[in-house]
Scaffold this motif. Sequence first.
Motif, PDB file in Angstrom:
ATOM      1  N   GLU A  73     105.066  54.134  96.592  1.00 31.04           N
ATOM      2  CA  GLU A  73     105.116  54.721  97.922  1.00 31.04           C
ATOM      3  C   GLU A  73     106.485  54.520  98.571  1.00 31.04           C
ATOM      4  OE1 GLU A  73     101.869  52.774  99.905  1.00 31.04           O
ATOM      5  OE2 GLU A  73     100.504  54.455  99.514  1.00 31.04           O
ATOM      6  N   LYS A  74     107.050  53.312  98.389  1.00 32.14           N
ATOM      7  CA  LYS A  74     108.373  53.032  98.965  1.00 32.14           C
ATOM      8  C   LYS A  74     109.434  53.915  98.331  1.00 32.14           C
ATOM      9  CE  LYS A  74     111.507  49.173  99.919  1.00 32.14           C
ATOM     10  NZ  LYS A  74     111.713  47.706  99.768  1.00 32.14           N
ATOM     11  N   LEU A  80      94.532  53.180  91.854  1.00 32.10           N
ATOM     12  CA  LEU A  80      94.193  53.205  93.261  1.00 32.10           C
ATOM     13  C   LEU A  80      94.662  54.520  93.864  1.00 32.10           C
ATOM     14  CD1 LEU A  80      95.209  49.609  94.333  1.00 32.10           C
ATOM     15  CD2 LEU A  80      92.945  50.477  93.843  1.00 32.10           C
ATOM     16  N   PRO A  81      93.912  55.081  94.822  1.00 31.19           N
ATOM     17  CA  PRO A  81      94.290  56.346  95.410  1.00 31.19           C
ATOM     18  C   PRO A  81      95.517  56.203  96.296  1.00 31.19           C
ATOM     19  CG  PRO A  81      92.426  55.433  96.566  1.00 31.19           C
ATOM     20  CD  PRO A  81      92.682  54.534  95.394  1.00 31.19           C
ATOM     21  N   LEU A  82      96.349  57.209  96.312  1.00 33.26           N
ATOM     22  CA  LEU A  82      97.542  57.210  97.143  1.00 33.26           C
ATOM     23  C   LEU A  82      97.217  57.834  98.477  1.00 33.26           C
ATOM     24  CD1 LEU A  82     100.566  56.844  97.625  1.00 33.26           C
ATOM     25  CD2 LEU A  82     100.925  59.082  96.562  1.00 33.26           C
ATOM     26  N   ASP A  83      97.381  57.105  99.552  1.00 28.95           N
ATOM     27  CA  ASP A  83      97.175  57.637 100.892  1.00 28.95           C
ATOM     28  C   ASP A  83      98.479  58.253 101.365  1.00 28.95           C
ATOM     29  OD1 ASP A  83      96.560  58.237 103.471  1.00 28.95           O
ATOM     30  OD2 ASP A  83      96.452  56.151 104.157  1.00 28.95           O
ATOM     31  N   THR A  84      98.557  59.578 101.354  1.00 26.89           N
ATOM     32  CA  THR A  84      99.796  60.254 101.733  1.00 26.89           C
ATOM     33  C   THR A  84      99.777  60.712 103.182  1.00 26.89           C
ATOM     34  OG1 THR A  84      98.867  62.327 100.939  1.00 26.89           O
ATOM     35  CG2 THR A  84     100.225  61.077  99.387  1.00 26.89           C
ATOM     36  N   SER A  85      98.812  60.223 103.967  1.00 30.40           N
ATOM     37  CA  SER A  85      98.768  60.637 105.363  1.00 30.40           C
ATOM     38  C   SER A  85      99.981  60.137 106.123  1.00 30.40           C
ATOM     39  CB  SER A  85      97.489  60.122 106.023  1.00 30.40           C
ATOM     40  OG  SER A  85      97.447  58.710 105.980  1.00 30.40           O
ATOM     41  N   THR A  86     100.562  59.022 105.654  1.00 28.52           N
ATOM     42  CA  THR A  86     101.793  58.545 106.259  1.00 28.52           C
ATOM     43  C   THR A  86     102.525  57.685 105.248  1.00 28.52           C
ATOM     44  OG1 THR A  86     102.764  57.235 108.050  1.00 28.52           O
ATOM     45  CG2 THR A  86     100.593  56.568 107.293  1.00 28.52           C
ATOM     46  N   LEU A  87     103.813  57.879 105.137  1.00 27.49           N
ATOM     47  CA  LEU A  87     104.656  57.097 104.242  1.00 27.49           C
ATOM     48  C   LEU A  87     105.833  56.575 105.048  1.00 27.49           C
ATOM     49  CD1 LEU A  87     104.637  59.454 101.140  1.00 27.49           C
ATOM     50  CD2 LEU A  87     103.624  57.191 101.264  1.00 27.49           C
ATOM     51  N   GLN A  88     105.863  55.239 105.211  1.00 28.89           N
ATOM     52  CA  GLN A  88     106.922  54.616 106.007  1.00 28.89           C
ATOM     53  C   GLN A  88     107.026  55.271 107.386  1.00 28.89           C
ATOM     54  OE1 GLN A  88     108.701  51.935 104.981  1.00 28.89           O
ATOM     55  NE2 GLN A  88     107.353  51.929 103.196  1.00 28.89           N
ATOM     56  N   ARG A 124      97.889  43.487  91.252  1.00 33.13           N
ATOM     57  CA  ARG A 124      98.993  44.057  90.481  1.00 33.13           C
ATOM     58  C   ARG A 124      99.051  45.570  90.662  1.00 33.13           C
ATOM     59  NH1 ARG A 124      98.639  42.066  84.445  1.00 33.13           N
ATOM     60  NH2 ARG A 124     100.567  43.284  84.361  1.00 33.13           N
ATOM     61  N   ALA A 125      97.890  46.210  90.627  1.00 32.30           N
ATOM     62  CA  ALA A 125      97.856  47.655  90.828  1.00 32.30           C
ATOM     63  C   ALA A 125      98.322  48.023  92.230  1.00 32.30           C
ATOM     64  CB  ALA A 125      96.443  48.176  90.582  1.00 32.30           C
ATOM     65  N   ARG A 126      97.934  47.240  93.228  1.00 36.06           N
ATOM     66  CA  ARG A 126      98.358  47.509  94.597  1.00 36.06           C
ATOM     67  C   ARG A 126      99.865  47.359  94.739  1.00 36.06           C
ATOM     68  NH1 ARG A 126      96.601  43.822  99.720  1.00 36.06           N
ATOM     69  NH2 ARG A 126      97.789  42.317  98.477  1.00 36.06           N
ATOM     70  N   ALA A 127     100.437  46.356  94.085  1.00 35.42           N
ATOM     71  CA  ALA A 127     101.879  46.158  94.148  1.00 35.42           C
ATOM     72  C   ALA A 127     102.618  47.351  93.537  1.00 35.42           C
ATOM     73  CB  ALA A 127     102.263  44.866  93.425  1.00 35.42           C
ATOM     74  N   ARG A 128     102.108  47.856  92.403  1.00 37.33           N
ATOM     75  CA  ARG A 128     102.741  49.027  91.795  1.00 37.33           C
ATOM     76  C   ARG A 128     102.634  50.250  92.697  1.00 37.33           C
ATOM     77  NH1 ARG A 128     100.087  46.927  87.136  1.00 37.33           N
ATOM     78  NH2 ARG A 128      98.430  48.491  87.334  1.00 37.33           N
ATOM     79  N   LEU A 129     101.489  50.413  93.333  1.00 36.64           N
ATOM     80  CA  LEU A 129     101.293  51.543  94.228  1.00 36.64           C
ATOM     81  C   LEU A 129     102.245  51.478  95.410  1.00 36.64           C
ATOM     82  CD1 LEU A 129      99.733  54.031  95.205  1.00 36.64           C
ATOM     83  CD2 LEU A 129      98.050  52.476  96.226  1.00 36.64           C
ATOM     84  N   PHE A 177     108.924  56.828  96.858  1.00 37.77           N
ATOM     85  CA  PHE A 177     108.665  58.216  97.246  1.00 37.77           C
ATOM     86  C   PHE A 177     109.168  58.473  98.660  1.00 37.77           C
ATOM     87  CE2 PHE A 177     105.490  61.550  98.538  1.00 37.77           C
ATOM     88  CZ  PHE A 177     106.056  62.560  97.778  1.00 37.77           C
ATOM     89  N   ALA A 178     108.919  57.516  99.572  1.00 32.84           N
ATOM     90  CA  ALA A 178     109.391  57.665 100.944  1.00 32.84           C
ATOM     91  C   ALA A 178     110.908  57.741 100.992  1.00 32.84           C
ATOM     92  CB  ALA A 178     108.874  56.504 101.803  1.00 32.84           C
ATOM     93  N   ALA A 179     111.566  56.936 100.157  1.00 34.66           N
ATOM     94  CA  ALA A 179     113.031  56.967 100.109  1.00 34.66           C
ATOM     95  C   ALA A 179     113.542  58.328  99.665  1.00 34.66           C
ATOM     96  CB  ALA A 179     113.544  55.859  99.193  1.00 34.66           C
ATOM     97  N   ARG A 180     112.846  58.913  98.689  1.00 35.32           N
ATOM     98  CA  ARG A 180     113.257  60.254  98.213  1.00 35.32           C
ATOM     99  C   ARG A 180     113.044  61.306  99.291  1.00 35.32           C
ATOM    100  NH1 ARG A 180     110.606  58.604  93.442  1.00 35.32           N
ATOM    101  NH2 ARG A 180     108.863  60.025  93.848  1.00 35.32           N
ATOM    102  N   LEU A 181     111.965  61.164 100.062  1.00 36.61           N
ATOM    103  CA  LEU A 181     111.740  62.123 101.151  1.00 36.61           C
ATOM    104  C   LEU A 181     112.825  62.040 102.210  1.00 36.61           C
ATOM    105  CD1 LEU A 181     107.880  61.847 101.832  1.00 36.61           C
ATOM    106  CD2 LEU A 181     109.122  63.746 100.783  1.00 36.61           C
ATOM    107  N   GLY A 182     113.326  60.807 102.431  1.00 40.44           N
ATOM    108  CA  GLY A 182     114.350  60.635 103.460  1.00 40.44           C
ATOM    109  C   GLY A 182     115.750  60.940 102.991  1.00 40.44           C
ATOM    110  N   ALA A 183     115.920  61.168 101.698  1.00 42.16           N
ATOM    111  CA  ALA A 183     117.271  61.419 101.162  1.00 42.16           C
ATOM    112  C   ALA A 183     117.783  62.797 101.574  1.00 42.16           C
ATOM    113  CB  ALA A 183     117.221  61.330  99.640  1.00 42.16           C
TER     114      ALA A 183
END
Length: 282
Positions: free
Chosen positions: A273-274, A3-11, A264-269, A276-282
């Motif tokens: 995303e969660k 599934l494509p990753l929508d990076t327009s907004t993360l958390q 299942r794929a959506r859950a992994r995505l 990745f967002a945590a790493r951005l906020g670190a």
Amino acid sequence: MTLPLDTSTLQGRPVRGADRRVRPRHIWFLNSAFDRIGFDVALERIVKRDPERPFAFVVTPNVDHLVRLSRGGELAPLYAQAWLTVCDSRVLELIAAFSGEEVAVTPGSDLTAALFEHAIDPAEPVVVIGGDEDVIAGVTARFGLKDVRWHQPPMGLRTNPQAVADCAAFVAANPARFVFLCVGSPQQEMIAAACIERGDCTGVGLCVGASLDFLSGKTQRAPQWMQRARLEWLHRLLEEPKRMWRRYLVDGPQVLLIWWEWRRARARLRAFEKSFAARLGA
């Protein structure tokens, strides 16, 4: 399935260079990217599109289409060229709602009926690819049409590139606001893609299968109560059991497996995303 990753907004964090729209144009559900529009908006966009612009086409996926999309083949690249993709199935609408997704239903048959009833001037040219003499006569009489331009391709269209090319040539030679492609899937999408490839076709092509059969009276559509109850498939099965049994009793139920894999794929995505967002906020 990826599934494509929508990076327009993360958390809630905007990403530099992201699309400024609040929501992306499409929603990815199962094996198709549906436009985030309802029936009225889809109809308005089709009607208001400049008829002299290069040819574009509309597809209306249902359960059968999504099952075939999951198997690969020619349908996916054909769908990728569509201008609008709207959901034809109330069953898919229900599955999407159960999954927490908003996929508005825009049945191709309803879309076709609305165009003939409210948008098409009886004097303007209308192009039809497919159907038979009774269908064309029925639709012409019902709506008082004066200029129906009909092309009936031969059987075996799917494996006949020249016949597909002839259909596209007919569209090019008969400019019209609306081109109704009524030869079943994927034949109708093949013709639409051939029209785009030519570069000299105009108007909007609608891949709408048996819609004109219903409007002409050749085939009876399910009563409104069955449509509302999401049982239109059952009506078609009872009307044409020899032709429809495999689609609805063998192939159709496979959508549940596709849905499970998609969840299942959506859950992994979402987990990615969660993280990745945590790493951005670190």
